[in-house]
Enzyme design. Sequence first.
Site, short mmCIF file in Angstrom:
data_model
loop_
_atom_site.label_atom_id
_atom_site.label_comp_id
_atom_site.label_asym_id
_atom_site.label_seq_id
_atom_site.Cartn_x
_atom_site.Cartn_y
_atom_site.Cartn_z
N CYS A 141 -2.42 3.80 -0.46
CA CYS A 141 -2.98 2.58 -1.85
C CYS A 141 -1.36 1.54 -1.26
O CYS A 141 -1.03 1.01 -0.72
CB CYS A 141 -1.71 2.21 -2.93
N CYS A 160 0.65 -0.27 -3.45
CA CYS A 160 2.38 0.47 -2.79
C CYS A 160 2.85 0.72 -2.39
O CYS A 160 4.21 0.13 -2.27
CB CYS A 160 1.48 1.65 -3.68
#
Length: 146
Positions: free
Chosen positions: A30, A33
């Site tokens: 991600c 993230c």
Amino acid sequence: MATTELTSTNCAETVSADGIVLVDFWAAWCGPCKAFAPTYEAASEANPDIVFGSVDTEAEQDLAAGFRITSIPTLMVFRDGIGVFSQAGALPPAQLDELIAGARALDMDDVRRQIAAQQATAQREAEQRAAAHEGVAVADRCACER
């Protein structure tokens, strides 16, 4: 203070503890993230009295599902074992600092009162639905309880 890896083994104990616990749900693939990770780590270093937990949603899929995580990153905040914040998306440092300040400033007695009031309302509504379902008039039932 470094972040703490949360797993199905230690998560319940961690988030139910006294104090403030932040939990970051993330995955290695991600991009947002990865972008949020340095901000989260810096906040953990600046706030050593707060637990900063991290859940790898790929390794802990059941845990993520239990928290109903549908987007990552998702940040959750617990205070004295009560969930007080949940939001998907990476926060910039200033917003994370504001969130932490807000969690510190919460009047937990007031939060508990609000939760109790919500639970009492839900209980009354459930009883009313059950009474109506049984063919008992709610008004008659309430009159008998007085």
